[in-house]
Design an enzyme around this catalytic site. Sequence first.
Site, mmCIF file in Angstrom:
data_model
loop_
_atom_site.group_PDB
_atom_site.id
_atom_site.type_symbol
_atom_site.label_atom_id
_atom_site.label_comp_id
_atom_site.label_asym_id
_atom_site.label_seq_id
_atom_site.Cartn_x
_atom_site.Cartn_y
_atom_site.Cartn_z
ATOM 1 N N ARG A 144 25.085 -71.308 -40.366
ATOM 2 C CA ARG A 144 24.160 -71.665 -39.279
ATOM 3 C C ARG A 144 22.727 -71.243 -39.597
ATOM 4 N NH1 ARG A 144 25.890 -69.331 -34.224
ATOM 5 N NH2 ARG A 144 27.190 -67.955 -35.439
ATOM 6 N N ARG B 12 27.236 -59.066 -32.365
ATOM 7 C CA ARG B 12 27.660 -59.950 -31.273
ATOM 8 C C ARG B 12 29.094 -60.430 -31.515
ATOM 9 N NH1 ARG B 12 24.333 -65.358 -30.103
ATOM 10 N NH2 ARG B 12 25.644 -66.227 -31.738
ATOM 11 N N LYS C 19 16.753 -65.321 -28.703
ATOM 12 C CA LYS C 19 16.090 -66.377 -27.927
ATOM 13 C C LYS C 19 16.838 -66.677 -26.624
ATOM 14 C CE LYS C 19 17.989 -70.147 -30.681
ATOM 15 N NZ LYS C 19 19.054 -70.605 -29.806
ATOM 16 N N ARG D 53 32.751 -64.557 -30.434
ATOM 17 C CA ARG D 53 32.481 -65.997 -30.489
ATOM 18 C C ARG D 53 33.100 -66.583 -31.744
ATOM 19 N NH1 ARG D 53 26.490 -68.164 -29.161
ATOM 20 N NH2 ARG D 53 27.013 -69.378 -31.004
ATOM 21 N N ARG E 71 16.755 -79.453 -32.389
ATOM 22 C CA ARG E 71 17.172 -78.603 -33.494
ATOM 23 C C ARG E 71 16.907 -79.261 -34.843
ATOM 24 N NH1 ARG E 71 21.018 -74.898 -31.325
ATOM 25 N NH2 ARG E 71 22.185 -73.695 -32.823
HETATM 26 P P1 AMP Z 1 23.772 -72.124 -30.143
HETATM 27 O O1 AMP Z 1 24.396 -71.364 -29.023
HETATM 28 O O2 AMP Z 1 22.419 -72.676 -29.784
HETATM 29 O O3 AMP Z 1 23.763 -71.356 -31.429
HETATM 30 O O4 AMP Z 1 24.698 -73.418 -30.396
HETATM 31 C C1 AMP Z 1 26.053 -73.292 -30.755
HETATM 32 C C2 AMP Z 1 26.497 -74.543 -31.499
HETATM 33 O O5 AMP Z 1 26.353 -75.706 -30.654
HETATM 34 C C3 AMP Z 1 25.697 -74.887 -32.740
HETATM 35 O O6 AMP Z 1 26.132 -74.171 -33.888
HETATM 36 C C4 AMP Z 1 25.942 -76.385 -32.875
HETATM 37 O O7 AMP Z 1 27.241 -76.638 -33.380
HETATM 38 C C5 AMP Z 1 25.929 -76.825 -31.417
HETATM 39 N N1 AMP Z 1 24.556 -77.198 -30.981
HETATM 40 C C6 AMP Z 1 23.774 -76.524 -30.104
HETATM 41 N N2 AMP Z 1 22.590 -77.150 -29.929
HETATM 42 C C7 AMP Z 1 22.621 -78.243 -30.729
HETATM 43 C C8 AMP Z 1 21.692 -79.272 -31.012
HETATM 44 N N3 AMP Z 1 20.468 -79.327 -30.441
HETATM 45 N N4 AMP Z 1 22.070 -80.246 -31.886
HETATM 46 C C9 AMP Z 1 23.277 -80.235 -32.472
HETATM 47 N N5 AMP Z 1 24.193 -79.284 -32.263
HETATM 48 C C10 AMP Z 1 23.887 -78.279 -31.407
#
Ligand code: AMP
Length: 200
Positions: free
Chosen positions: A150, A133, A19, A139, A94
């Site tokens: 996750r 990745r 995405k 990461r 989310r």
């Molecule tokens: P992502 O890159 O979208 O997978 O986000 C990485 C991390 O950031 C997630 O595993 C959460 O810890 C935090 N995070 C990102 N977006 C949100 C959100 N909308 N609400 C809460 N935590 C978030």
Amino acid sequence: MTAASAARILIVGPQGSGKGTQGVRVAEGFGIPVVSTGDIFRANIKGGTELGRKVSDITARGDLVPDELTSEIVRDRLSQDDAASGFLLDGYPRNVAQVGHLDEFLSGRDEALDAVILLDVPREESIARLKLRADEQGRSDDTEEGIAHRLDIYENETAPILAVYGERGIVDRIDGVGSLDEITERIRSALSARGLTLAA
Ligand code: AMP
């Protein structure tokens, strides 16, 4: 240059669905900014800001940052000039509580989301891509348990937002398995069916 077309889009999918990559492609086509909460958090952690210090342990565990804090950051970002005529949200909302926060903010501006793109990828495929990745980008949240955790959060907390948006008739389910170009084309055609047309 033609004026950017107004488009308010959310892209949703499990981690590893692609995405992020597709979001950037689509946003470029519309001339709208990508607002990725994950990227905002990572930039703040890297920059050692107060926000970064608050969220670094939470994101490293793969847990969700508190809703109020996350929603406040998104409201600030969407209030910037470049998001006035549209934006593509990646990673927010989310959970259902965040959908409520976003609704409140957008309805205060007489706005609403135009489309929710769901990038559908089977769990095994997501895991395989995330492992790749992890090797390539290192990461800190891409450990095996982190990945599984996750994906569980996605299934339990994020997937339910699709029912909410589904009732509004704005969800387009896109098969997320295929080449980058094929998937972008599927998204483009779904958006175009809604009258949202990417610049050529
Ligand atoms: P992502 O890159 O979208 O997978 O986000 C990485 C991390 O950031 C997630 O595993 C959460 O810890 C935090 N995070 C990102 N977006 C949100 C959100 N909308 N609400 C809460 N935590 C978030």
